[in-house]
Design a protein around this motif. Sequence first.
Motif, short mmCIF file in Angstrom:
data_model
loop_
_atom_site.label_atom_id
_atom_site.label_comp_id
_atom_site.label_asym_id
_atom_site.label_seq_id
_atom_site.Cartn_x
_atom_site.Cartn_y
_atom_site.Cartn_z
N VAL A 207 0.85 -1.18 0.00
CA VAL A 207 0.00 0.00 0.00
C VAL A 207 0.88 1.24 0.00
O VAL A 207 1.71 1.43 0.90
CB VAL A 207 -0.95 0.01 1.23
N GLU A 208 0.69 2.08 -1.01
CA GLU A 208 1.49 3.30 -1.12
C GLU A 208 1.03 4.33 -0.08
O GLU A 208 -0.17 4.53 0.12
CB GLU A 208 1.34 3.88 -2.53
N THR A 209 1.99 4.96 0.60
CA THR A 209 1.72 6.01 1.57
C THR A 209 2.66 7.18 1.28
O THR A 209 3.44 7.12 0.31
CB THR A 209 1.94 5.52 3.02
N ASN A 210 2.64 8.20 2.13
CA ASN A 210 3.56 9.32 1.95
C ASN A 210 5.02 8.87 2.02
O ASN A 210 5.88 9.43 1.35
CB ASN A 210 3.33 10.40 3.01
N ASN A 211 5.30 7.89 2.86
CA ASN A 211 6.69 7.46 3.06
C ASN A 211 6.98 6.06 2.55
O ASN A 211 8.06 5.53 2.79
CB ASN A 211 7.04 7.53 4.56
N ARG A 212 6.06 5.47 1.85
CA ARG A 212 6.26 4.12 1.28
C ARG A 212 5.79 4.18 -0.17
O ARG A 212 4.61 4.37 -0.43
CB ARG A 212 5.45 3.11 2.09
N LYS A 213 6.74 4.03 -1.09
CA LYS A 213 6.41 4.22 -2.50
C LYS A 213 7.03 3.14 -3.38
O LYS A 213 8.13 2.67 -3.11
CB LYS A 213 6.95 5.57 -2.97
N PRO A 214 6.33 2.79 -4.46
CA PRO A 214 6.94 1.89 -5.44
C PRO A 214 8.00 2.67 -6.21
O PRO A 214 7.85 3.87 -6.46
CB PRO A 214 5.79 1.47 -6.33
N LEU A 215 9.07 2.01 -6.56
CA LEU A 215 10.14 2.65 -7.33
C LEU A 215 9.77 2.62 -8.80
O LEU A 215 9.16 1.67 -9.29
CB LEU A 215 11.46 1.92 -7.10
N GLY A 216 10.13 3.67 -9.52
CA GLY A 216 9.83 3.74 -10.94
C GLY A 216 10.53 2.66 -11.74
O GLY A 216 10.01 2.15 -12.72
N ARG A 217 11.69 2.29 -11.29
CA ARG A 217 12.46 1.21 -11.92
C ARG A 217 13.18 0.46 -10.81
O ARG A 217 13.51 1.04 -9.78
CB ARG A 217 13.46 1.76 -12.92
N PRO A 218 13.41 -0.83 -11.00
CA PRO A 218 14.13 -1.57 -9.95
C PRO A 218 15.54 -1.01 -9.78
O PRO A 218 16.19 -0.66 -10.75
CB PRO A 218 14.19 -3.00 -10.47
N VAL A 219 15.98 -0.91 -8.54
CA VAL A 219 17.34 -0.44 -8.27
C VAL A 219 18.31 -1.61 -8.32
O VAL A 219 17.91 -2.77 -8.45
CB VAL A 219 17.42 0.32 -6.93
N THR A 220 19.58 -1.32 -8.19
CA THR A 220 20.64 -2.29 -8.38
C THR A 220 20.40 -3.63 -7.71
O THR A 220 20.62 -4.67 -8.29
CB THR A 220 21.97 -1.73 -7.84
N PHE A 221 19.92 -3.62 -6.49
CA PHE A 221 19.75 -4.86 -5.74
C PHE A 221 18.39 -5.50 -5.96
O PHE A 221 18.00 -6.40 -5.23
CB PHE A 221 20.01 -4.64 -4.24
N GLY A 222 17.61 -5.04 -6.91
CA GLY A 222 16.34 -5.67 -7.27
C GLY A 222 15.13 -5.20 -6.48
O GLY A 222 14.07 -5.79 -6.55
N ALA A 223 15.27 -4.12 -5.72
CA ALA A 223 14.15 -3.61 -4.92
C ALA A 223 13.10 -2.98 -5.83
O ALA A 223 13.41 -2.39 -6.86
CB ALA A 223 14.64 -2.59 -3.91
N ARG A 224 11.85 -3.10 -5.43
CA ARG A 224 10.73 -2.50 -6.16
C ARG A 224 10.04 -1.42 -5.34
O ARG A 224 9.24 -0.67 -5.87
CB ARG A 224 9.71 -3.57 -6.51
#
Length: 107
Positions: free
Chosen positions: A44-61
Amino acid sequence: MVRRLPYRLIYDTEISRQLRSIERKYHALIRANIEDQLTYEPEVETNNRKPLGRPVTFGARWELRFGPNNRFRVYYRIQEPAHEVQVLAIGVKGCDKVSIGGEEYDL
């Protein structure tokens, strides 16, 4: 009332190394925020929890922000079929970069 099942938190093997580069006085704050924010509804997206536009180096979303001036960052990935949250990296936000385990990244 519907009971929500908690997600199981899985920490990457590098997390303990990454925490060594963060002042020890913040470790309890970091642990509490991860457990509070990611155990239930980590997608669930909140003010401080957001999906990343693209996966970062370590595969986080996803990215979780918290702490003084929102300086701490937790990068994670949700494994929905297994009902797990994989915590992949923990860092400290500087001016334009995030320091993770003593290395700086443009995230």
